[in-house]
Design a protein around this motif. Structure first.
Motif, PDB file in Angstrom:
ATOM      1  N   THR A  11      48.560  39.658  40.949  1.00  9.42           N
ATOM      2  CA  THR A  11      48.300  40.754  42.058  1.00  9.42           C
ATOM      3  C   THR A  11      49.720  41.337  42.126  1.00  9.42           C
ATOM      4  O   THR A  11      50.436  41.289  41.234  1.00  9.42           O
ATOM      5  CB  THR A  11      48.237  40.003  43.338  1.00  9.42           C
ATOM      6  N   GLU A  15      48.610  50.180  43.940  1.00  9.08           N
ATOM      7  CA  GLU A  15      47.125  49.873  44.475  1.00  9.08           C
ATOM      8  C   GLU A  15      46.209  49.850  43.288  1.00  9.08           C
ATOM      9  O   GLU A  15      46.177  50.616  42.448  1.00  9.08           O
ATOM     10  CB  GLU A  15      46.795  50.909  45.526  1.00  9.08           C
ATOM     11  N   GLN A  16      45.371  48.803  43.281  1.00  7.23           N
ATOM     12  CA  GLN A  16      44.284  48.677  42.182  1.00  7.23           C
ATOM     13  C   GLN A  16      43.350  49.924  42.232  1.00  7.23           C
ATOM     14  O   GLN A  16      43.118  50.677  43.387  1.00  7.23           O
ATOM     15  CB  GLN A  16      43.315  47.545  42.722  1.00  7.23           C
ATOM     16  N   HIS A  17      43.122  50.407  40.976  1.00  7.11           N
ATOM     17  CA  HIS A  17      42.117  51.705  40.652  1.00  7.11           C
ATOM     18  C   HIS A  17      40.633  51.377  41.436  1.00  7.11           C
ATOM     19  O   HIS A  17      40.315  52.178  42.071  1.00  7.11           O
ATOM     20  CB  HIS A  17      42.120  51.885  39.289  1.00  7.11           C
ATOM     21  N   ARG A  18      40.356  50.154  41.120  1.00  6.89           N
ATOM     22  CA  ARG A  18      39.117  49.723  41.611  1.00  6.89           C
ATOM     23  C   ARG A  18      39.222  48.228  42.076  1.00  6.89           C
ATOM     24  O   ARG A  18      39.476  47.431  41.098  1.00  6.89           O
ATOM     25  CB  ARG A  18      37.925  49.762  40.569  1.00  6.89           C
ATOM     26  N   PRO A  19      39.057  47.831  43.220  1.00  2.46           N
ATOM     27  CA  PRO A  19      39.218  46.501  43.886  1.00  2.46           C
ATOM     28  C   PRO A  19      38.258  45.481  42.965  1.00  2.46           C
ATOM     29  O   PRO A  19      37.154  46.041  42.723  1.00  2.46           O
ATOM     30  CB  PRO A  19      39.091  46.643  45.270  1.00  2.46           C
ATOM     31  N   ASP A  85      53.133  38.554  43.961  1.00  2.34           N
ATOM     32  CA  ASP A  85      53.128  39.083  42.579  1.00  2.34           C
ATOM     33  C   ASP A  85      53.139  38.040  41.690  1.00  2.34           C
ATOM     34  O   ASP A  85      54.628  37.665  41.379  1.00  2.34           O
ATOM     35  CB  ASP A  85      53.616  40.310  42.608  1.00  2.34           C
ATOM     36  N   SER A 109      44.405  47.531  29.831  1.00  2.00           N
ATOM     37  CA  SER A 109      44.126  47.851  31.206  1.00  2.00           C
ATOM     38  C   SER A 109      42.857  48.240  31.153  1.00  2.00           C
ATOM     39  O   SER A 109      41.875  48.014  32.287  1.00  2.00           O
ATOM     40  CB  SER A 109      44.880  49.175  31.471  1.00  2.00           C
ATOM     41  N   LEU A 119      38.535  46.946  34.225  1.00  3.62           N
ATOM     42  CA  LEU A 119      39.323  46.561  35.593  1.00  3.62           C
ATOM     43  C   LEU A 119      40.199  47.860  35.761  1.00  3.62           C
ATOM     44  O   LEU A 119      40.672  47.936  36.928  1.00  3.62           O
ATOM     45  CB  LEU A 119      40.245  45.413  35.220  1.00  3.62           C
ATOM     46  N   HIS A 120      40.919  48.659  34.801  1.00  2.00           N
ATOM     47  CA  HIS A 120      41.866  49.617  35.143  1.00  2.00           C
ATOM     48  C   HIS A 120      43.208  48.927  35.872  1.00  2.00           C
ATOM     49  O   HIS A 120      43.652  49.326  36.625  1.00  2.00           O
ATOM     50  CB  HIS A 120      41.407  50.913  36.060  1.00  2.00           C
ATOM     51  N   GLU A 121      43.358  47.643  35.215  1.00  2.00           N
ATOM     52  CA  GLU A 121      44.469  46.854  35.815  1.00  2.00           C
ATOM     53  C   GLU A 121      45.691  47.681  35.168  1.00  2.00           C
ATOM     54  O   GLU A 121      45.944  47.898  34.357  1.00  2.00           O
ATOM     55  CB  GLU A 121      44.325  45.743  35.147  1.00  2.00           C
ATOM     56  N   TRP A 122      46.886  47.352  36.282  1.00  2.00           N
ATOM     57  CA  TRP A 122      48.143  48.026  36.122  1.00  2.00           C
ATOM     58  C   TRP A 122      48.605  46.933  35.123  1.00  2.00           C
ATOM     59  O   TRP A 122      48.734  45.809  35.332  1.00  2.00           O
ATOM     60  CB  TRP A 122      48.912  48.175  37.232  1.00  2.00           C
TER      61      TRP A 122
END
Length: 139
Positions: A11, A15-19, A85, A109, A119-122
């Motif tokens: 975490t 902010e997440q792109h898509r939760p 985090d 990502s 996920l488009h995760e950072w």
């Protein structure tokens, strides 16, 4: 060539792109697809000669500090960072440029999540210090 650490977080970050829900709530086939993707990233980076190392980490966290010359190290499970985090894992890559490190991070990502959606995760990208103070610190 510069080395970069690409950090995956449970975490935190922007902010997440898509939760998406935590992985322990994903369907088994989604978890399998996710890890198959990451194994393929590792394989490609190895083949390209860019992989220095990769590891996944558990969410368990222990803080340790020096307890003094006559004391044992002090340990605690908290406090957790305010963002909660935790680092989920990392890739260390040895690449020709920062742009290549960012390209690899962007690809990571895109890893699949629930339902196979990216996920488009950072991904936290950090350059590894060279070891020479004159190279790493501004004067």
């Amino acid at each position: 060539m510069p080395k970069y650490l690409l950090l995956k977080h449970y975490t935190g970050g922007p902010e997440q792109h898509r939760p998406f829900p935590p992985m322990d709530q994903w369907a088994p086939e989604d978890v399998e697809a996710h890890f198959a993707f990451l194994k393929n990233v590792t394989k490609v980076l190895e083949e390209n000669g860019e992989l220095v190392g990769v590891q996944a980490l558990t969410p368990a966290q222990t803080w340790v500090r020096y307890g003094g010359p006559d004391a044992a190290p002090v340990t605690t499970d908290g406090p957790l960072p305010e963002t909660s985090d935790l680092v989920a894992g990392w890739y260390m890559v040895d690449v020709d440029s920062r742009e290549r490190a960012l390209e690899i991070a962007a690809h990571i990502s895109s890893e699949p999540g629930p339902g196979g959606e990216p996920l488009h995760e950072w991904i936290d990208v950090r350059e590894i210090m060279s070891g020479s103070a004159s190279d790493d610190c501004p004067t």
